[in-house]
Design an enzyme around this catalytic site. Structure first.
Site, PDB file in Angstrom:
ATOM      1  N   HIS A   1      -8.105  -4.281  -2.794  1.00 43.35           N
ATOM      2  CA  HIS A   1      -6.930  -3.698  -2.160  1.00 43.35           C
ATOM      3  C   HIS A   1      -6.556  -4.533  -0.932  1.00 43.35           C
ATOM      4  O   HIS A   1      -7.397  -5.145  -0.299  1.00 43.35           O
ATOM      5  CB  HIS A   1      -7.240  -2.262  -1.733  1.00 43.35           C
ATOM      6  CG  HIS A   1      -6.048  -1.508  -1.246  1.00 43.35           C
ATOM      7  ND1 HIS A   1      -5.074  -1.037  -2.094  1.00 43.35           N
ATOM      8  CD2 HIS A   1      -5.656  -1.156   0.006  1.00 43.35           C
ATOM      9  CE1 HIS A   1      -4.151  -0.411  -1.387  1.00 43.35           C
ATOM     10  NE2 HIS A   1      -4.468  -0.477  -0.105  1.00 43.35           N
TER      11      HIS A   1
ATOM     12  N   ASP B   1      -9.464  -3.247  -6.861  1.00 41.76           N
ATOM     13  CA  ASP B   1      -8.954  -2.258  -5.921  1.00 41.76           C
ATOM     14  C   ASP B   1      -9.568  -0.911  -6.277  1.00 41.76           C
ATOM     15  O   ASP B   1      -9.219  -0.307  -7.288  1.00 41.76           O
ATOM     16  CB  ASP B   1      -7.423  -2.191  -6.012  1.00 41.76           C
ATOM     17  CG  ASP B   1      -6.801  -1.311  -4.947  1.00 41.76           C
ATOM     18  OD1 ASP B   1      -7.477  -0.385  -4.454  1.00 41.76           O
ATOM     19  OD2 ASP B   1      -5.626  -1.546  -4.602  1.00 41.76           O
TER      20      ASP B   1
ATOM     21  N   CYS C   1       0.847  -1.197   0.000  1.00 44.34           N
ATOM     22  CA  CYS C   1       0.000   0.000   0.000  1.00 44.34           C
ATOM     23  C   CYS C   1       0.886   1.252   0.000  1.00 44.34           C
ATOM     24  O   CYS C   1       1.571   1.516  -0.980  1.00 44.34           O
ATOM     25  CB  CYS C   1      -0.956  -0.036   1.186  1.00 44.34           C
ATOM     26  SG  CYS C   1      -2.161   1.300   1.207  1.00 44.34           S
TER      27      CYS C   1
END
Length: 277
Positions: free
Chosen positions: A246, A214, A157
């Site tokens: 995600h 995502d 991330c």
């Protein structure tokens, strides 16, 4: 009144969180847990330009000249999940180090509000992060028997974006693997460039692992960086898992997808070996 501590004093006294960040609890019951048998593992202090920052490191308890893997945190900091990933690398024979890169701006592990966490992350300058990672590599070589000629990086991330940027910053990096890191964005004083901006000149091979579902990283941005990478000599690749959201590697969260996570982990290992790490 309590005396206000300076940033340097805070950095020197700061410690890594034990357990999971407040914002991600409760965690899933099937969370992966890696023990420390056969490892040296725990919190260390990394000397940086303006003091020290804490980091979590793990490495085999026997041997030397270990290949180094920098493990770059999610937005939640170096909490238990990142520490466990570090131990997983150590079990594979690596010296793995996860420095706490937000520590000057604040301790995100104690915050439950994601907007407050994002506010802290937004104040972290890319230049500071890259410098801290340089210092972490230096510490790994001088203090933990690491081999600078076998250096890799991976991040998740927030750390996925940093993986691209550090691979462009440090030519010593042999390979990188970016997990669902943001690829495009507006240039700011603190974040002047994004992965799409450095892709065409990139020389280090980076494997990008992304989720087709995502909602925070649109597929068109993945296509943008793919186009840019065609002009580079890096041999970088992007893999998109069509049904993955995600944070599909985060085994402590509802977003976890075991099939895609395991496949990505295997691809990471092959990628590192392919490029000599």
């Amino acid at each position: 009144m309590l005396k206000e501590i300076t940033r340097r004093e805070f950095m020197t006294t700061a410690a890594l969180t034990t357990g999971f960040a407040v914002a991600v609890q409760p965690v899933l019951a099937k969370v992966i847990s890696t023990d420390t048998q056969g490892l040296i593992a725990g919190v260390v202090k990394i000397p940086v330009k303006d003091g020290e920052i804490p980091a979590y490191r793990a490495q085999p308890d026997q041997g030397e000249n270990f290949p180094i893997v920098l493990v770059i945190q999610e937005i939640f900091g170096v909490h238990e999940h990142i520490q466990d990933v570090v131990r997983r690398f150590a079990k594979l024979g690596y010296l793995a180090i996860a420095p706490e890169l937000f520590i000057r701006q604040g301790d995100v592990s104690k915050l439950s509000n994601i907007d407050e966490i994002r506010a802290i992350a937004s104040k972290v300058p890319d230049s500071q992060v890259l410098s801290d990672l340089d210092a972490t590599v230096d510490w790994g070589v001088k203090s933990a028997k690491g081999n600078a000629d076998k250096l890799a990086i991976t991040g998740f991330c927030w750390g996925g974006r940093i993986t691209w940027l550090y691979s462009a910053h440090n030519s010593q990096v042999k390979a990188g693997v970016a997990w669902y890191g943001r690829l495009v964005g507006n240039a700011t004083e603190l974040q002047p460039k994004h992965p799409v901006d450095i892709a065409a000149e990139l020389k280090v091979p980076v494997l990008g692992l992304y989720g087709g579902k995502d909602t925070g990283i649109p597929l068109d941005t993945i296509e943008q960086i793919r186009e840019k990478l065609k002009f580079s000599s890096s041999k970088s690749e992007i893999i998109v898992y069509p049904d993955a959201p995600h944070a599909f590697f985060a085994d402590y969260r509802p977003s976890y997808r075991e099939k895609e996570a395991k496949d990505g982990w295997q691809r990471l290992q092959k990628w590192f070996k392919q490029y000599g790490v």
